[in-house]
Every structure is written in structure tokens, then in C-alpha cells.
Design an enzyme around this catalytic site. Structure first.
Site, PDB file in Angstrom:
ATOM      1  N   GLY A 255      90.440 -24.755 -17.540  1.00 32.23           N
ATOM      2  CA  GLY A 255      91.763 -24.580 -16.947  1.00 32.23           C
ATOM      3  C   GLY A 255      92.663 -25.699 -17.416  1.00 32.23           C
ATOM      4  O   GLY A 255      92.486 -26.244 -18.512  1.00 32.23           O
TER       5      GLY A 255
ATOM      6  N   GLU B 231      80.147 -36.715  -0.113  1.00 29.27           N
ATOM      7  CA  GLU B 231      80.970 -37.930  -0.075  1.00 29.27           C
ATOM      8  C   GLU B 231      81.287 -38.290   1.368  1.00 29.27           C
ATOM      9  O   GLU B 231      81.495 -37.410   2.192  1.00 29.27           O
ATOM     10  CB  GLU B 231      82.265 -37.703  -0.866  1.00 29.27           C
ATOM     11  CG  GLU B 231      81.983 -37.620  -2.352  1.00 29.27           C
ATOM     12  CD  GLU B 231      83.236 -37.443  -3.190  1.00 29.27           C
ATOM     13  OE1 GLU B 231      84.312 -37.878  -2.757  1.00 29.27           O
ATOM     14  OE2 GLU B 231      83.116 -36.877  -4.264  1.00 29.27           O
TER      15      GLU B 231
ATOM     16  N   ARG C  73      84.236 -31.236  -8.516  1.00 26.38           N
ATOM     17  CA  ARG C  73      83.865 -31.421  -7.112  1.00 26.38           C
ATOM     18  C   ARG C  73      82.365 -31.655  -7.065  1.00 26.38           C
ATOM     19  O   ARG C  73      81.616 -31.120  -7.874  1.00 26.38           O
ATOM     20  CB  ARG C  73      84.233 -30.192  -6.271  1.00 26.38           C
ATOM     21  CG  ARG C  73      85.719 -29.914  -6.191  1.00 26.38           C
ATOM     22  CD  ARG C  73      86.412 -30.964  -5.330  1.00 26.38           C
ATOM     23  NE  ARG C  73      87.838 -30.753  -5.257  1.00 26.38           N
ATOM     24  CZ  ARG C  73      88.739 -31.530  -5.848  1.00 26.38           C
ATOM     25  NH1 ARG C  73      88.348 -32.557  -6.584  1.00 26.38           N
ATOM     26  NH2 ARG C  73      90.018 -31.297  -5.717  1.00 26.38           N
TER      27      ARG C  73
ATOM     28  N   HIS D  44      86.666 -41.360  -7.332  1.00 28.65           N
ATOM     29  CA  HIS D  44      87.529 -40.280  -7.824  1.00 28.65           C
ATOM     30  C   HIS D  44      88.983 -40.661  -7.535  1.00 28.65           C
ATOM     31  O   HIS D  44      89.508 -40.382  -6.477  1.00 28.65           O
ATOM     32  CB  HIS D  44      87.146 -38.974  -7.112  1.00 28.65           C
ATOM     33  CG  HIS D  44      87.833 -37.769  -7.650  1.00 28.65           C
ATOM     34  ND1 HIS D  44      87.493 -37.211  -8.856  1.00 28.65           N
ATOM     35  CD2 HIS D  44      88.833 -37.011  -7.162  1.00 28.65           C
ATOM     36  CE1 HIS D  44      88.252 -36.150  -9.075  1.00 28.65           C
ATOM     37  NE2 HIS D  44      89.072 -36.012  -8.062  1.00 28.65           N
TER      38      HIS D  44
END
Length: 174
Positions: free
Chosen positions: A12, A120, A91, A138
Site C-alpha cells: 500500500g 504492547e 502491527r 514505534h
């Protein structure tokens, strides 16, 4: 990095930007996405296991949904092989983290680079102890440039909305 075979799982907007950067390093790029993209010059694999078996590095940047939960499974890691590297920038739950830890500890894959984790903020302690793993928070959007771009996008969307024009970044519920 030159000459490395890099498979991108999810071509993407983010995956395409990753591919652009890897091209500059002379990487051999292939990809898997929901659909083959006719305008993309890279080889397409409809099966993630086939993509992994033809890659030295697998970069995971697809969205997380019911179909992609644990898409990087034990079988995908086995196909990547003992020298293969998994990089997850999508993710945490895209990768079966228990299998990843097992494969890393037992030497079934070569390494991993992770900035997202399945549970997380809890990172498996085994990952913290391995020499073949790079862990990072992240923080991809926490830059002054990204904040400026988001600010511009918000203003453009507000202007479009109040002018009865199409929005620049419409959220779709597929």
C-alpha cells in the site's frame, strides 16, 4: 543490501515508500498484497509462503484485520529459512510472536527487526536477550515533518469538507 531479495507484505502507501527506498540500494523486490497491482514492476506472489521462500528479508507493512492476524506464521518463517530476516513495521499481531521467538531461539530464522509487538507494551523477555534482534519503539510519525504534513492534511480536509468537495484522506470501512 545490494542484491538482497526483499519481500514486501502489503504494498500500500507505506509498502510502496519502503520499496522506493530499497530500489535505491539495489534490492530485488517482490510483494504480496490483497491484489496484484498492474502498474507495479515488481514480481507479485499471491501466497505469503511463496513470497517468503523467495526472499532474504520479509518486511511486513500490511494492515491488521481478520485475514492478516498472524499472517506471518510458523510456515511463513520456515519458508523464509535460517538466514531470513523478518521486519515488522505494521502491527504486532501480524506476526505470530510466540512462533517468532521460538524460531529465533532455535535458529530457524536469521533475525528480526521489530518496532511493534503483539501485546504492547509487553515485549517478550526472550527478544530482549537475543543478539539477532533489533527492537525499536514505534515512533514513525513523531517528527516535525510528519506533524507539519498532518497539519496540512487536516486543514485541506476541513477546507474540502466545508466547500462540499471530496476529502483528501477518506477513511473507508471495508
Amino acid at each position: 543490501m545490494g542484491g538482497k531479495r526483499v519481500g514486501i507484505l502489503g504494498l500500500g502507501s507505506i509498502g510502496s515508500e519502503v520499496a522506493k527506498r530499497l530500489e535505491a540500494f539495489g534490492c530485488i523486490i517482490s510483494y504480496n498484497s490483497r491484489n496484484k497491482k498492474p502498474s507495479v514492476p515488481f514480481p507479485y506472489y499471491s501466497n505469503v509462503i511463496d513470497l517468503a521462500s523467495n526472499s532474504d528479508v520479509l518486511i511486513v507493512c500490511c494492515e491488521l484485520n481478520k485475514e492478516t492476524f498472524h499472517i506471518v506464521s510458523k510456515d511463513v518463517m520456515a519458508a523464509l529459512g535460517t538466514n531470513g530476516i523478518v521486519i515488522n513495521i505494521g502491527r504486532g499481531a501480524l506476526v505470530d510472536e510466540k512462533e517468532l521467538v521460538r524460531c529465533l531461539v532455535q535458529g530457524e530464522i536469521g533475525g528480526a527487526g521489530l518496532d511493534v509487538f503483539e501485546n504492547e507494551p509487553n515485549v517478550p523477555k526472550e527478544l530482549l536477550e537475543l543478539d539477532n534482534v533489533v527492537l525499536s519503539p514505534h515512533k514513525a510519525v513523531i517528527t516535525s515533518e510528519s506533524f507539519a504534513a498532518i497539519h496540512e492534511l487536516i486543514l485541506a480536509n476541513l477546507d474540502a469538507f466545508f466547500s462540499d468537495k471530496p476529502l483528501f484522506s477518506l477513511v473507508k470501512n471495508d
